[in-house]
Each structure stands twice: as structure tokens, then as C-alpha cells.
Design an enzyme around this catalytic site. Structure first.
Site, PDB file in Angstrom:
ATOM      1  N   ASP A  37       0.861  -1.176   0.000  1.00 33.73           N
ATOM      2  CA  ASP A  37       0.000   0.000   0.000  1.00 33.73           C
ATOM      3  C   ASP A  37       0.897   1.225   0.000  1.00 33.73           C
ATOM      4  O   ASP A  37       2.049   1.152   0.445  1.00 33.73           O
ATOM      5  CB  ASP A  37      -0.921   0.009   1.227  1.00 33.73           C
ATOM      6  CG  ASP A  37      -2.184   0.832   1.006  1.00 33.73           C
ATOM      7  OD1 ASP A  37      -3.247   0.248   0.748  1.00 33.73           O
ATOM      8  OD2 ASP A  37      -2.094   2.078   1.076  1.00 33.73           O
ATOM      9  N   ASN A  90      -5.053  -4.450  -7.045  1.00 30.35           N
ATOM     10  CA  ASN A  90      -6.268  -3.861  -6.517  1.00 30.35           C
ATOM     11  C   ASN A  90      -6.200  -2.345  -6.338  1.00 30.35           C
ATOM     12  O   ASN A  90      -7.231  -1.677  -6.352  1.00 30.35           O
ATOM     13  CB  ASN A  90      -6.583  -4.521  -5.160  1.00 30.35           C
ATOM     14  CG  ASN A  90      -7.585  -3.748  -4.345  1.00 30.35           C
ATOM     15  OD1 ASN A  90      -8.792  -3.765  -4.623  1.00 30.35           O
ATOM     16  ND2 ASN A  90      -7.106  -3.024  -3.327  1.00 30.35           N
ATOM     17  N   TYR A 156     -12.084   7.393 -14.753  1.00 27.47           N
ATOM     18  CA  TYR A 156     -12.282   6.129 -14.049  1.00 27.47           C
ATOM     19  C   TYR A 156     -12.877   5.085 -15.001  1.00 27.47           C
ATOM     20  O   TYR A 156     -12.405   3.946 -15.076  1.00 27.47           O
ATOM     21  CB  TYR A 156     -13.205   6.346 -12.849  1.00 27.47           C
ATOM     22  CG  TYR A 156     -13.354   5.149 -11.953  1.00 27.47           C
ATOM     23  CD1 TYR A 156     -12.450   4.920 -10.919  1.00 27.47           C
ATOM     24  CD2 TYR A 156     -14.405   4.246 -12.120  1.00 27.47           C
ATOM     25  CE1 TYR A 156     -12.581   3.824 -10.085  1.00 27.47           C
ATOM     26  CE2 TYR A 156     -14.539   3.143 -11.296  1.00 27.47           C
ATOM     27  CZ  TYR A 156     -13.628   2.932 -10.273  1.00 27.47           C
ATOM     28  OH  TYR A 156     -13.757   1.842  -9.457  1.00 27.47           O
ATOM     29  N   LYS A 160     -10.966   1.629 -16.191  1.00 30.17           N
ATOM     30  CA  LYS A 160     -11.505   0.313 -15.843  1.00 30.17           C
ATOM     31  C   LYS A 160     -11.857  -0.498 -17.086  1.00 30.17           C
ATOM     32  O   LYS A 160     -11.678  -1.722 -17.108  1.00 30.17           O
ATOM     33  CB  LYS A 160     -12.704   0.460 -14.911  1.00 30.17           C
ATOM     34  CG  LYS A 160     -12.358   1.041 -13.543  1.00 30.17           C
ATOM     35  CD  LYS A 160     -11.336   0.201 -12.793  1.00 30.17           C
ATOM     36  CE  LYS A 160     -11.090   0.712 -11.388  1.00 30.17           C
ATOM     37  NZ  LYS A 160     -10.112  -0.115 -10.639  1.00 30.17           N
ATOM     38  N   ILE A 189     -19.370  -1.036  -3.153  1.00 25.61           N
ATOM     39  CA  ILE A 189     -19.072  -1.849  -1.986  1.00 25.61           C
ATOM     40  C   ILE A 189     -19.017  -0.966  -0.747  1.00 25.61           C
ATOM     41  O   ILE A 189     -18.510   0.161  -0.786  1.00 25.61           O
ATOM     42  CB  ILE A 189     -17.715  -2.570  -2.166  1.00 25.61           C
ATOM     43  CG1 ILE A 189     -17.718  -3.397  -3.468  1.00 25.61           C
ATOM     44  CG2 ILE A 189     -17.406  -3.457  -0.968  1.00 25.61           C
ATOM     45  CD1 ILE A 189     -18.790  -4.449  -3.563  1.00 25.61           C
ATOM     46  N   THR A 191     -17.371   0.330   1.938  1.00 25.78           N
ATOM     47  CA  THR A 191     -15.998   0.482   2.421  1.00 25.78           C
ATOM     48  C   THR A 191     -15.867   1.829   3.113  1.00 25.78           C
ATOM     49  O   THR A 191     -16.789   2.656   3.057  1.00 25.78           O
ATOM     50  CB  THR A 191     -14.993   0.426   1.253  1.00 25.78           C
ATOM     51  OG1 THR A 191     -15.176   1.597   0.427  1.00 25.78           O
ATOM     52  CG2 THR A 191     -15.178  -0.827   0.411  1.00 25.78           C
TER      53      THR A 191
END
Length: 249
Positions: A37, A90, A156, A160, A189, A191
Site C-alpha cells: 500500500d 487492486n 475512471y 476500468k 461496496i 468500504t
């Protein structure tokens, strides 16, 4: 016996959200996990969570938009655990929200550099190492917006869609080299990124999913686990939605 026993796995963006869930799930199933990360504090917290649950993990900081750092990340993985069997690319960001004609040039470049270039760099160096191993598995985290528009987020959406295409190419190119590559398209999601969203906006977002709720990071992690294991041994070059029906309507 976990389904990833004796495997070495690398997860980028593993400090929170989906990446955290994937790293923990890999470790629970027996893999030794390299947690990466750009946020060192969060990444090390993921390692501690894994170790406290009886798993094995190490942290390596890397900015995925920097090719040299990604190359060094893969090299560090091999130095620490001896090989690389599984990689989940990811790490990603949402970026600026604006009409395409108003989208900032710097904002465009930033989103593409992390969400597309970063995935390419990961695949490039992971593939090289996996060829040395005699095989491996890559899972790229795309999005529902790898197939449908995200209005006001053209960078984005473009990135993707490109990740899905990159994944297909790798699947076609490396199948005979015992390397599989698939992509996953999560819907929205639950998060930390959505925790501060206005309640009305969040309700509208939930309403776009026929299943009637947002997904969980663990649900995505379970799909990634399947694609990373021998249970999906005849699957490569694919793009698999986990979206609560978002793209069905």
C-alpha cells in the site's frame, strides 16, 4: 488445509477496503501474503491483523503509479518468500468528478496513472516472475464501470474498461505458459470510502442495485479467492461481475 497452502500472494492497495479483505482471505486460506500500500500505517495494520489471526504476511510500501517501485515490489516479494504464485492488482482511486469536457488534465493523468498504468506495471513484472516459477495467477480489480458508464468520472470509466481489455490480452497471451489472468467487476461496496456519503446519496446508490444493498468487501474477496485458486483452473481472460444486479438493468 487452506486452498492456497504453500502459495505466495501479493496484494496492492491492501491497507483498507477490498484489498484488506483479499489479503486477509488469502492468508486465512494458507498463503503467505505480501501486503502493499502507499499508506504505510494502514498496510502495517493489515499485516498485524493477519498475524494476529495466525497467518503469515509482510508489508512492502509501493506507489503503483511508479514502474520502478512496482518492479521493486515484485523483487521484494521473491526476496522475502522465495517466489510469486498469486497477484491481485487492486490499488485504485476514484478521482475528480466532472463532465468530460471539463475534466482536468492533471486529474485525468492521475487516475490513469494509478488505475491503468499501475495495473499494467503490476502485470508486467508479475508475469515476468511467474514465467520463472513456471506458472501463476493474476486477478485485476476492475469495476462495474469496466462495462457501463460512470457519469462525471470519465477517467475512471476509461481506465476500468482498459483493465478489462488488458486482462483479456494477458489471458490470451499467457494461457500456454500456465499463467491465468482474470478481472473482477465489483458494484458499489460498503468500504470506508462511502462512510461519509450523504444519506440521501447513499440511498440512491443502494437503489441502483436490484439486490437492495451495497456489497461487502468480503463478498468480493471470496470471488477473488476462487479466481486465485485451482478451483478456477479453466478460467482465464475473463471479466466477472459481482454487482448485486447493477449492470442487469
Amino acid at each position: 488445509m487452506g486452498i492456497l497452502n504453500n502459495k505466495v500472494a501479493l496484494v496492492t492497495g491492501a491497507g483498507s477496503g477490498i484489498g484488506l479483505a483479499i489479503a486477509e482471505t488469502y492468508a486465512k486460506e494458507g498463503a503467505k501474503v505480501i501486503v502493499s500500500d502507499i499508506n504505510e500505517e494502514h498496510g502495517k495494520q493489515t499485516v498485524e491483523k493477519i498475524k494476529s489471526a495466525g497467518g503469515e504476511a509482510s508489508f512492502v510500501k509501493a506507489d503503483t503509479s511508479n514502474a520502478a517501485e512496482v518492479e521493486a515490489l515484485v523483487k521484494a516479494t521473491v526476496e522475502i518468500y522465495g517466489r510469486l504464485d498469486i497477484a491481485c492488482n487492486n490499488a485504485g482511486i476514484g478521482g475528480e468528478t466532472a463532465l468530460t469536457g471539463d475534466y482536468g488534465l492533471d486529474s485525468w493523468r492521475k487516475v490513469l496513472s494509478i488505475n491503468l498504468d499501475g495495473v499494467f506495471y503490476g502485470c508486467k513484472y508479475e508475469l515476468s516472475q511467474m514465467e520463472k516459477n513456471g506458472g501463476g495467477v493474476i486477478v485485476n480489480i476492475a469495476s462495474i464501470h469496466g462495462t457501463v458508464a460512470a457519469p462525471l468520472s470519465s477517467a475512471y470509466t476509461a481506465a476500468k474498461h482498459a483493465v478489462v481489455g488488458l486482462t483479456k490480452n494477458i489471458g490470451a497471451e499467457y494461457g500456454q505458459k500456465n499463467i491465468r489472468c482474470n478481472s473482477v467487476g465489483p458494484g458499489y461496496i460498503s468500504t470506508p470510502l462511502l462512510e461519509n456519503m450523504d444519506s440521501n446519496a447513499k440511498a440512491a446508490l443502494v437503489g441502483k442495485h436490484p439486490i437492495g444493498r451495497l456489497g461487502t468487501a468480503q463478498e468480493v474477496a471470496e470471488l477473488v479467492l476462487f479466481l486465485s485458486s485451482e478451483k478456477s483452473s479453466f478460467m482465464t481472460g475473463g471479466y466477472y461481475l459481482i454487482d448485486g444486479g447493477y449492470t442487469a438493468v
